[in-house]
Design a protein around this motif. Sequence first.
Motif, PDB file in Angstrom:
ATOM      1  N   ALA A 132       0.816  -1.212   0.000  1.00  0.00           N
ATOM      2  CA  ALA A 132       0.000   0.000   0.000  1.00  0.00           C
ATOM      3  C   ALA A 132       0.856   1.272   0.000  1.00  0.00           C
ATOM      4  CB  ALA A 132      -0.934   0.001   1.212  1.00  0.00           C
ATOM      5  N   GLU A 133       2.121   1.149   0.404  1.00  0.00           N
ATOM      6  CA  GLU A 133       3.018   2.306   0.413  1.00  0.00           C
ATOM      7  C   GLU A 133       3.517   2.651  -0.989  1.00  0.00           C
ATOM      8  OE1 GLU A 133       6.115   1.377   3.145  1.00  0.00           O
ATOM      9  OE2 GLU A 133       4.813   1.462   4.909  1.00  0.00           O
ATOM     10  N   GLN A 134       3.318   1.724  -1.952  1.00  0.00           N
ATOM     11  CA  GLN A 134       3.722   1.965  -3.329  1.00  0.00           C
ATOM     12  C   GLN A 134       2.482   2.186  -4.205  1.00  0.00           C
ATOM     13  OE1 GLN A 134       6.773  -0.600  -4.952  1.00  0.00           O
ATOM     14  NE2 GLN A 134       7.057  -1.592  -2.975  1.00  0.00           N
ATOM     15  N   ARG A 135       2.639   2.951  -5.260  1.00  0.00           N
ATOM     16  CA  ARG A 135       1.532   3.144  -6.192  1.00  0.00           C
ATOM     17  C   ARG A 135       1.486   1.958  -7.152  1.00  0.00           C
ATOM     18  NH1 ARG A 135       1.687   9.177  -8.525  1.00  0.00           N
ATOM     19  NH2 ARG A 135      -0.415   8.571  -9.190  1.00  0.00           N
ATOM     20  N   MET A 136       0.275   1.500  -7.451  1.00  0.00           N
ATOM     21  CA  MET A 136       0.075   0.357  -8.335  1.00  0.00           C
ATOM     22  C   MET A 136      -0.609   0.818  -9.615  1.00  0.00           C
ATOM     23  SD  MET A 136      -1.282  -2.615  -5.733  1.00  0.00           S
ATOM     24  CE  MET A 136      -1.568  -3.702  -7.150  1.00  0.00           C
ATOM     25  N   PHE A 137       0.078   0.663 -10.745  1.00  0.00           N
ATOM     26  CA  PHE A 137      -0.480   1.043 -12.038  1.00  0.00           C
ATOM     27  C   PHE A 137      -0.811  -0.221 -12.824  1.00  0.00           C
ATOM     28  CE2 PHE A 137       2.249   4.506 -10.678  1.00  0.00           C
ATOM     29  CZ  PHE A 137       1.436   5.618 -10.856  1.00  0.00           C
ATOM     30  N   VAL A 138      -2.077  -0.374 -13.193  1.00  0.00           N
ATOM     31  CA  VAL A 138      -2.537  -1.554 -13.920  1.00  0.00           C
ATOM     32  C   VAL A 138      -2.798  -1.166 -15.373  1.00  0.00           C
ATOM     33  CG1 VAL A 138      -4.300  -3.357 -14.066  1.00  0.00           C
ATOM     34  CG2 VAL A 138      -3.598  -2.472 -11.830  1.00  0.00           C
ATOM     35  N   TYR A 139      -2.246  -1.962 -16.277  1.00  0.00           N
ATOM     36  CA  TYR A 139      -2.434  -1.738 -17.716  1.00  0.00           C
ATOM     37  C   TYR A 139      -3.172  -2.931 -18.305  1.00  0.00           C
ATOM     38  CZ  TYR A 139       1.126   1.865 -17.108  1.00  0.00           C
ATOM     39  OH  TYR A 139       1.822   2.973 -16.683  1.00  0.00           O
ATOM     40  N   TYR A 140      -4.147  -2.646 -19.154  1.00  0.00           N
ATOM     41  CA  TYR A 140      -4.893  -3.712 -19.814  1.00  0.00           C
ATOM     42  C   TYR A 140      -5.458  -3.194 -21.130  1.00  0.00           C
ATOM     43  CZ  TYR A 140      -8.877  -1.218 -17.818  1.00  0.00           C
ATOM     44  OH  TYR A 140      -9.787  -0.256 -17.468  1.00  0.00           O
TER      45      TYR A 140
END
Length: 207
Positions: A132-140
Amino acid sequence: MQIPKICPNCNGSRTLLYFDAIYYYVACEQCGMTGARALSEEEALSLWNERGDTAFTYEVVQDSDKLVRILQCDTQRVSKRYPINLPIVLTLSRPNGKKITGVMRNVSFYGAFLQLKGGNMSAIPASTEELAEQRMFVYYKNPVVKQLNEKGEFVAPVESNPIQQIELIPKHMLQTSQVVGVGGCFKSPNAEQLKSVQGLVEFARGQ
């Protein structure tokens, strides 16, 4: 005035009605999940309650926003998740970070569950708190929706399906020796991303 329904994310029974100087929106007091922005108090409550027509987001409520009132919730709102099997690429901390591959296993109007099993798996932290301390970028890639012509034959869509990017806030994580599962909520999608999320749900519904 309408009575808000219980938060689908944490079952919180109290919601906060905020005004950010332009829009009104409802937020859960317990987990911070927010509803769609609206131009009036009544519309904000309606969007919060009409679960199936709204893409919800989860984010920290800004201190500068004005709290209008605290509302006690009524009944539980049904939170539906739809099964899907869509290839995705995940990057952590920044959009061009180390790539982790997997699939989106289910999707809802406010979040998704990812099954990760390829790429830079070592970049995934050991706990939900660290993640949760890192940003999560999802690509699809938007799934292709088959269309019928006048003869009842399937035809290819006119427009191509561009790669979509959306940010996910992790809420829980399941780990095995080979696969990592991450469930989370969408964070502040823009108009194009909201349309893409709604398209995903409609695609999953039609499968």
